[in-house]
Design a protein around this motif. Sequence first.
Motif, short mmCIF file in Angstrom:
data_model
loop_
_atom_site.label_atom_id
_atom_site.label_comp_id
_atom_site.label_asym_id
_atom_site.label_seq_id
_atom_site.Cartn_x
_atom_site.Cartn_y
_atom_site.Cartn_z
N VAL A 177 29.01 34.28 39.15
CA VAL A 177 30.14 35.21 39.04
C VAL A 177 31.13 34.71 37.99
N MET A 178 31.42 33.44 37.99
CA MET A 178 32.35 32.88 37.00
C MET A 178 31.79 33.01 35.58
N ARG A 179 30.48 32.82 35.44
CA ARG A 179 29.86 33.01 34.12
C ARG A 179 29.95 34.48 33.71
N LEU A 180 29.73 35.39 34.64
CA LEU A 180 29.84 36.81 34.34
C LEU A 180 31.27 37.17 33.90
N LEU A 240 31.37 41.51 50.68
CA LEU A 240 31.19 41.33 49.25
C LEU A 240 30.32 42.46 48.72
N ASN A 241 30.79 43.16 47.71
CA ASN A 241 30.07 44.32 47.17
C ASN A 241 29.30 43.95 45.92
N THR A 278 37.57 40.34 41.63
CA THR A 278 37.69 40.58 43.07
C THR A 278 36.60 39.85 43.83
N LEU A 279 35.37 39.91 43.31
CA LEU A 279 34.26 39.21 43.96
C LEU A 279 34.50 37.71 43.98
N GLU A 280 34.99 37.16 42.88
CA GLU A 280 35.29 35.72 42.82
C GLU A 280 36.38 35.35 43.82
N ASP A 281 37.45 36.16 43.88
CA ASP A 281 38.55 35.89 44.81
C ASP A 281 38.11 35.99 46.26
N GLN A 282 37.18 36.90 46.55
CA GLN A 282 36.67 37.04 47.92
C GLN A 282 35.74 35.89 48.29
N LEU A 283 34.98 35.43 47.31
CA LEU A 283 33.94 34.44 47.58
C LEU A 283 34.51 33.05 47.81
N ILE A 284 35.54 32.68 47.07
CA ILE A 284 36.09 31.32 47.15
C ILE A 284 36.52 30.96 48.57
#
Length: 315
Positions: A177-180, A240-241, A278-284
């Motif tokens: 996700v961070m690479r994306l 997570l979507n 949003t995905l990164e913030d949810q995942l952490i």
Amino acid sequence: MHWTSAQQEQLLAVISQRTSRDHIRRQLTQSESLAKQLDADLKAQYDSWQREQADVDRLQRLSWASLYYDFLNRKEQQLTKEEAEAQQAHARFDSINATLEATRARCHDLQQQLAPFSTVDAAYDSLIRQKQEAMARRTDETARQYQQQLEETERLDRKQKELVEAEQAGKLLLNDVMRLNKLLAEARSRGNWDLFLDSSLISYAKYQTLDKVRDQTFAVNHRLTLFQQEYADLGRTAPLNQLLTSNTTRFVDIFFDNIFTDWAVQSRIEKAQSAGRTLEDQLIPVIKSIQEEIIQLNARHTEQLAQLSGFLEQA
């Protein structure tokens, strides 16, 4: 196979030996740590002693310092002071060196004391296996209690394995996700330049980055599916979507290159950026929660293993 009183006495003796061995090991670890610190202190004190002695040497030979104090009629007084400081530094050096030598001798003595315990672990493991086999054939209350503790240990083992697998899957997902998100930022920057500059090179660079974004988005969605599967093994679901992977606008931009399609591409990139962040913030926090649970479970697992071993040793 029955567990005899003679075997129990032998096991208790081996346990006592292990306790003694562990006590010696702790002493050795402490002594080795002290020796390492003393060695560093000795080197520092040697440098200090050499500096103090150098001050004495400068006063005893012809030097600016000697001439300065000689001119003030204070050379003997200063020399006496410098010699006293050099002697004190030398004395501290000798004291540290003596303590270091004694500590090294202590380490050697402790290492010699450990030699007779080289077979203790093998003897303990052998006796414990024999007792486990004997316990498996028993049907009394003690055997039932042991089985309960064994099942609890196995349950914690499984939970520990599932948590570690979920953590690893989460870390891999987060990296993707961070690479994306980094690629999306690059694509947006190049898209902004493409809006205001009529350059085929910039357009080509933007298209290349968009291809990488598309491939990375597929990779993220794949990792996300794997993580959700591992997370589901814990009996949980993560909100997570999956990210959109459509690249229709990108092909329109290629064949109908104008300001409108450029803005459409930028809009799609911005939406993808928002979804990626949003995905990164949810995942952490999800990963952090798993890691905290692993720490707690490791402590519980260690405690349970100690209880199981203690029960088996005394049963």
